[in-house]
Design an enzyme around this catalytic site. Structure first.
Site, PDB file in Angstrom:
ATOM      1  N   HIS A 124       0.836  -1.212   0.000  1.00 58.09           N
ATOM      2  CA  HIS A 124       0.000   0.000   0.000  1.00 58.09           C
ATOM      3  C   HIS A 124       0.868   1.260   0.000  1.00 58.09           C
ATOM      4  CE1 HIS A 124      -2.776  -2.896   2.216  1.00 58.09           C
ATOM      5  NE2 HIS A 124      -3.549  -2.494   1.231  1.00 58.09           N
ATOM      6  N   GLN A 126      -8.351  -7.956 -10.644  1.00 60.35           N
ATOM      7  CA  GLN A 126      -8.971  -6.682 -10.242  1.00 60.35           C
ATOM      8  C   GLN A 126      -8.480  -5.548 -11.133  1.00 60.35           C
ATOM      9  OE1 GLN A 126      -9.717  -5.410  -6.045  1.00 60.35           O
ATOM     10  NE2 GLN A 126      -7.851  -4.239  -6.336  1.00 60.35           N
ATOM     11  N   LYS A 142      -0.592  -7.190  -7.699  1.00 57.76           N
ATOM     12  CA  LYS A 142      -0.893  -8.328  -6.829  1.00 57.76           C
ATOM     13  C   LYS A 142      -2.301  -8.856  -7.116  1.00 57.76           C
ATOM     14  CE  LYS A 142      -1.450 -10.597  -2.753  1.00 57.76           C
ATOM     15  NZ  LYS A 142      -2.869 -10.584  -2.609  1.00 57.76           N
TER      16      LYS A 142
HETATM   17  P1  AMP Z   1      -6.501  -3.732  -0.515  1.00 55.61           P
HETATM   18  O1  AMP Z   1      -6.375  -2.856   0.682  1.00 55.61           O
HETATM   19  O2  AMP Z   1      -6.092  -5.156  -0.251  1.00 55.61           O
HETATM   20  O3  AMP Z   1      -7.841  -3.606  -1.180  1.00 55.61           O
HETATM   21  O4  AMP Z   1      -5.435  -3.215  -1.567  1.00 55.61           O
HETATM   22  C1  AMP Z   1      -5.393  -1.867  -1.959  1.00 55.61           C
HETATM   23  C2  AMP Z   1      -4.462  -1.729  -3.128  1.00 55.61           C
HETATM   24  O5  AMP Z   1      -3.170  -2.194  -2.756  1.00 55.61           O
HETATM   25  C3  AMP Z   1      -4.906  -2.581  -4.332  1.00 55.61           C
HETATM   26  O6  AMP Z   1      -4.640  -1.862  -5.523  1.00 55.61           O
HETATM   27  C4  AMP Z   1      -4.015  -3.785  -4.214  1.00 55.61           C
HETATM   28  O7  AMP Z   1      -3.795  -4.436  -5.444  1.00 55.61           O
HETATM   29  C5  AMP Z   1      -2.736  -3.139  -3.704  1.00 55.61           C
HETATM   30  N1  AMP Z   1      -1.868  -4.147  -3.095  1.00 55.61           N
HETATM   31  C6  AMP Z   1      -2.185  -5.052  -2.147  1.00 55.61           C
HETATM   32  N2  AMP Z   1      -1.129  -5.835  -1.867  1.00 55.61           N
HETATM   33  C7  AMP Z   1      -0.112  -5.417  -2.666  1.00 55.61           C
HETATM   34  C8  AMP Z   1       1.243  -5.825  -2.866  1.00 55.61           C
HETATM   35  N3  AMP Z   1       1.770  -6.837  -2.179  1.00 55.61           N
HETATM   36  N4  AMP Z   1       1.980  -5.170  -3.777  1.00 55.61           N
HETATM   37  C9  AMP Z   1       1.444  -4.146  -4.492  1.00 55.61           C
HETATM   38  N5  AMP Z   1       0.184  -3.705  -4.355  1.00 55.61           N
HETATM   39  C10 AMP Z   1      -0.584  -4.328  -3.455  1.00 55.61           C
END
Ligand code: AMP
Length: 270
Positions: free
Chosen positions: A31, A146, A142
């Protein structure tokens, strides 16, 4: 950094560019990288923190999803976030309303495993886009499917917002960072990096000319033997996320597997 709960309190600066990172909180380095990108590429970095009920299935982890606003606010601030938009459910969904369905790209994989999930994702992201009006928004690869869903929605609905996809951030042992990794017990945590090891190996074997179906079924067997319940481990074409039988351009290997009750997803671009 400001924490904002109401839509009407968000900035609408006409002359400033806005980099936007939609999240569900429980921040990790993945994030924070998105936030740094959003800040370095724009005048203002806005991050939303909203555990979106419409993208969780009935038996999923909506209630126990990790929530800690103070911790997340401090981390977001350190990564350059200017405004943390943390609305209530009522602010985002004052009533049950219109939902967006993105066709084709949602048909398989996460879409099949989690019915309705991508309708919830597309709907909340579209709403957040129209609320925040970002110049550019930042998503992590990741969650590859989506990413394809958001891009397709923006094309289909002519949404005037830029979308940038950023590389997956990993732990030192290769495990893709995820807010759900905290659910892994110590034994499962040591096994979890196997997914990325097999993604790397499978990619190199396919690129060396080995038959994809054989490479993929061998990887599935190894994951099962290591204790995973494999949901899928497949080669797909982008951006449609349809299964690919042979190696080509613009493809990825995508994986989803459960360790105990924790479902991990990962992928690698070819
Ligand atoms: P989330 O809070 O899980 O909905 O993720 C929010 C954003 O962070 C989304 O665009 C995810 O794809 C991205 N994200 C989550 N984990 C990772 C990661 N390990 N590397 C890069 N982006 C990530």
């Amino acid at each position: 950094m400001r924490i904002v709960e109401r839509i009407t309190d968000l900035p609408h600066p006409a002359k400033q560019t806005i980099g936007f990172v939609p999240t569900m909180g429980a921040f990790h380095e993945g994030h924070l990288q998105l936030m740094r990108k959003a800040k370095s590429g724009n005048d203002l970095c806005i991050v939303s923190l909203f555990v979106n009920p419409t993208q969780f299935g009935k038996n999923e982890d909506f209630d126990k999803y990790p929530r800690d606003l103070n911790r997340d606010a401090a981390l977001a601030d350190s990564a350059g976030c200017d405004v943390l938009f943390a609305p209530t459910k009522e602010e985002v969904y004052p009533r049950s309303g219109s939902m967006i369905h993105v066709p084709e790209v949602t048909a398989r994989w996460e879409g099949a495993a989690r019915p309705g999930h991508f309708d919830g994702v597309a709907t909340v992201v579209c709403k957040l886009f129209n609320i925040v009006r970002p110049t550019t928004s930042y998503f992590g690869l990741k969650d590859l499917q989506q990413c394809m869903v958001i891009q397709r929605m923006c094309e289909d609905l002519n949404l005037p917002y830029g979308v940038k996809l950023e590389p997956t951030v990993r732990e030192r042992d290769g495990l893709a960072m995820s807010s759900r990794n905290v659910y892994l017990n110590p034994t499962h945590r040591t096994i979890a990096p196997k997914i990325y090891q097999l993604l790397l190996r499978s990619r190199s074997e396919i690129q060396q000319g080995k038959t994809p179906s054989l490479v993929l079924s061998a990887a599935r067997s190894e994951l099962s033997e290591a204790g995973f319940q494999v949901d899928y481990f497949d080669l797909v074409n982008l951006p449609l996320m349809d299964p690919a039988n042979s190696a080509g351009v613009n493809q990825a290997i995508i994986a989803a597997a459960k360790l105990g009750t924790t479902r991990l997803i990962d992928n690698i671009l070819l």
